[in-house]
Structures are given as structure tokens and as C-alpha cells.
Design a protein around this motif. Structure first.
Motif, short mmCIF file in Angstrom:
data_model
loop_
_atom_site.label_atom_id
_atom_site.label_comp_id
_atom_site.label_asym_id
_atom_site.label_seq_id
_atom_site.Cartn_x
_atom_site.Cartn_y
_atom_site.Cartn_z
N ARG A 1 -15.56 31.45 -61.28
CA ARG A 1 -16.25 32.69 -61.14
C ARG A 1 -17.41 31.85 -59.39
N ASN B 1 -13.80 29.36 -66.78
CA ASN B 1 -14.42 30.07 -66.65
C ASN B 1 -15.53 29.70 -65.45
N ASN C 1 -17.93 38.08 -54.17
CA ASN C 1 -17.57 37.61 -55.30
C ASN C 1 -15.82 38.67 -54.72
N THR D 1 -15.91 39.90 -58.57
CA THR D 1 -17.34 40.66 -58.87
C THR D 1 -17.76 41.94 -57.71
#
Ligand SMILES: [Zn+2]
Length: 212
Positions: free
Chosen positions: A123, A119, A138, A141
Motif C-alpha cells: 500500500r 500488504n 496511489n 487505488t
């Protein structure tokens, strides 16, 4: 309440530290920050640290402990503190316990923010930065409206060396090797609280609030 928070780079530790700080009314203290402050303020310890770092040497555990000790004596720590980035080594952890004990204090809880390596890699490798204005995106996100192009200035987006998978995996392995003995140490003292960090920021915060 005296707290310590652990979390791998990219685990979202800073965000949760800020949350706990507000929730509990205690300062969130990052050792990197107090080092920079001491150096900038040219305190006796700050001068010493600047000297050591200019030679490229590591600051000894003794000096790290001293500077943390000075910081937690300040007024804003009268209701407690949250330490972020300290202790880094077992001798630091033990030295800190002794130092607290001498003033009748102790660490109440140690929060370990646990995020699966995959994860974190996901990210961090999704980060992109604008070459021209430095804006941060990002891909997961906060994606740019047009692929590879900055929303603000139209500049080209790129991936920093620090955000490349190889670099991240290396930093994570260093972190795990460094932190594992500390996690074990606090676990054996019965004050370790492990929080599942593979969730949304607010879910993690709620969990932390209920545990403290
Ligand atoms: Zn830009």
C-alpha cells in the motif's frame, strides 16, 4: 464507551477511528493532535511540552498521562472516547488504568487492526506525490491517467523517502516492537478485539461495528 485503537502505520487506522467516532458519537483523540493543540494554546502543560521538545528530549510518561487526562475531562468525552496513538508504553498503559480507576472509569475495548506486513508495504510503496502541486496518487487505488504525470497540473510524480520500502519496513519493526507488549497487556485483561484489516474499508468497518 472508552476505546483504544492500535494499528501499524498504513493499516488504515485513521479511517476506522473516524468511523467508530461517528458510529458511537465519541471523539477520536489523537495524542499528536492534543500535543499540538496544547502547545498552540500555550496551556501550562503546552508550554512545558514545547520546552522539552525544543531541547529534543522525549516527553515523559507522566506528562503524556497528564495531557490525556486533561483532554478526556472535556465535555465531548462524557459518553466516552477513542484514543489513537496512546498508550505507547506499558507504564503509560498501567498509569492510564490507575488514573481511570480513580474516577470510576475503565477501558471497555481495545481494537487492534491487524494487517499483514506485506500488504502495508504494498500500500505505502504505491504512493506518489506531485512535485508541483502536492496532489496525492496511489498506483494501486488511485493511479494517475498518465504514468508519472500529475492529473491536475501535469507535474512530475515522485515517491517520498517516507514511502520507500526500507523506511516503511523500519517504521513497522519499531511499531511491532513498541506495541507488542501493549497488545499482550490488553489481551491478558480480556478486552482486546483483533480485527482482520486485510480487507476493504467497509468490510473492516462492519466487522468493528458488530464487535463493539
Ligand atoms: Zn500536480
Amino acid at each position: 464507551m472508552n476505546l483504544i485503537i492500535f494499528g501499524a502505520p498504513g493499516a488504515g487506522k485513521g479511517t476506522q477511528a473516524e468511523f467508530v467516532s461517528k458510529e458511537k458519537g465519541i471523539p477520536s483523540i489523537s495524542t499528536g493532535e492534543i500535543f499540538r493543540e496544547a502547545v498552540a494554546a500555550k496551556t501550562p502543560l503546552g508550554i512545558k511540552i514545547a520546552e522539552i521538545m525544543s531541547k529534543g528530549s522525549l516527553v515523559s510518561d507522566g506528562i503524556v498521562l497528564k495531557i490525556v487526562e486533561e483532554r478526556i475531562k472535556k465535555d465531548d468525552c462524557k459518553n466516552g472516547f477513542l484514543l489513537d496513538g496512546f498508550p505507547r508504553t506499558l507504564p503509560q498503559a498501567k498509569g492510564f488504568d490507575n488514573l481511570l480507576l480513580a474516577s470510576g472509569k475503565k477501558i471497555d475495548e481495545v481494537i487492534s487492526l491487524d494487517v499483514a506486513e506485506e500488504n502495508i508495504v504494498q500500500r505505502l510503496t504505491s504512493r506518489r506525490i506531485c512535485k508541483k502541486c502536492g496532489a496525492k496518487f496511489n498506483l494501486e487505488t488511485l493511479p494517475p491517467k498518465i504514468d508519472g504525470v500529475c492529473d491536475n497540473c501535469g507535474g512530475e510524480l515522485f515517491q517520498r523517502e517516507d514511502d520507500m520500502e526500507k523506511t516503511i519496513r523500519h517504521r513497522l519493526s519499531v511499531y511491532y516492537i513498541e506495541t507488542q507488549p501493549l497488545i499482550e497487556y490488553y489481551k491478558s485483561k480480556g478486552i482486546l478485539v483483533t480485527v482482520d484489516g486485510n480487507r476493504s474499508v467497509s468490510e473492516i468497518s462492519q466487522d468493528i461495528a458488530s464487535l463493539l
